[in-house]
Design an enzyme around this catalytic site. Structure first.
Site, short mmCIF file in Angstrom:
data_model
loop_
_atom_site.label_atom_id
_atom_site.label_comp_id
_atom_site.label_asym_id
_atom_site.label_seq_id
_atom_site.Cartn_x
_atom_site.Cartn_y
_atom_site.Cartn_z
N ASP A 194 -1.43 -0.85 5.94
CA ASP A 194 -1.73 -0.33 7.29
C ASP A 194 -3.20 -0.33 7.63
OD1 ASP A 194 -2.06 1.90 5.35
OD2 ASP A 194 -2.59 3.02 7.15
N ASP B 13 -0.27 5.13 0.97
CA ASP B 13 -0.57 6.04 2.07
C ASP B 13 -0.68 5.28 3.39
OD1 ASP B 13 -0.82 8.32 0.37
OD2 ASP B 13 -2.81 7.63 -0.21
N ASP C 22 0.86 -1.17 0.00
CA ASP C 22 0.00 0.00 0.00
C ASP C 22 0.91 1.23 0.00
OD1 ASP C 22 -2.31 1.73 0.61
OD2 ASP C 22 -1.43 1.82 2.61
#
Length: 225
Positions: A169, A11, A9
């Site tokens: 995250d 961001d 990922d």
């Protein structure tokens, strides 16, 4: 040699973009005369593709024009992100972890809710563009947690889901990876709580970039056995 694929990922995993995203999203709501979402509410939707993220935040305002909010957000984000470099810094140890994970038998990729233009700008700013063999953005596939971004990356690289791991995250990342048949590693420096990542089914949680290369090896070895 089995080809391994590690999909990151962006961001909250590679770069810390929360401040820019929160500010731009709140500014978009204010511009349209709506109460802005809280910092926590915006952080909770980071990772989703923009129209879906705005739709979640605007759900309490049936009169809210989602398409107008999306356009307002894009303008505010672009202005802030381009104002100066460094507004979306990489997390400590990112470059070193990526270098350690990238091996002859391991391809790297990015699967992100960012637009392609936004992702390319961030990767270029941090000198990371050449590290990734495949990038899939919100312009290319359905929003997380649908499996489409991972499936597109598998098709582009020829890697098998059983030798692929998603690193992210948010719960959206974990659910996306698992629904595509891949493994998933959560990171605890991003925007969703570690307990939520574990509850979503993450195979492991990285507490630092430094331990991520070892966890990638460990998780892929376990799922292959």
């Amino acid at each position: 040699m089995t080809l391994r694929l590690v999909l990151f990922d962006c961001d909250g995993t590679l770069v810390d973009s929360a401040a820019v995203i929160v500010s731009a999203m709140q500014g978009a709501f204010v511009l349209e005369g709506l109460p802005p979402p809280s910092d926590a509410e915006v952080r909770a939707i980071i990772g989703l593709s923009l129209p879906r993220a705005v739709g979640v935040l605007a759900a309490r305002h049936p009169e809210a024009p989602v398409d107008v909010l999306v356009a307002s957000y894009k303008a505010a984000y672009r202005d802030q992100a381009l104002a100066t470099t460094g507004n979306e810094p990489t997390f400590p140890g990112t470059h070193e972890a990526i270098a350690a994970i990238h091996r002859e038998d391991t391809l790297l990729g990015v699967v992100t809710g960012k637009s392609r233009r936004g992702l390319e700008r961030v990767l270029a700013e941090h000198g990371l563009a050449e590290r990734f063999a495949v990038t899939v953005t919100a312009d290319d596939a359905a929003s997380k947690p649908a499996p489409d971004m991972v499936l597109n990356a598998l098709a582009a690289t020829g890697a098998a889901a059983a030798s692929t791991v998603v690193v992210g995250d948010t719960v959206f990342d974990i659910e996306m990876g698992l629904s595509a048949g891949a493994a998933a590693i959560g990171v605890d420096w991003g925007y969703h709580a570690t307990a939520d990542l574990e509850a979503a089914g993450a195979h492991a949680i990285a507490r630092s970039m430094e331990e991520l290369p070892h966890l990638v090896d460990e998780v892929l070895r376990k799922v292959a056995s």
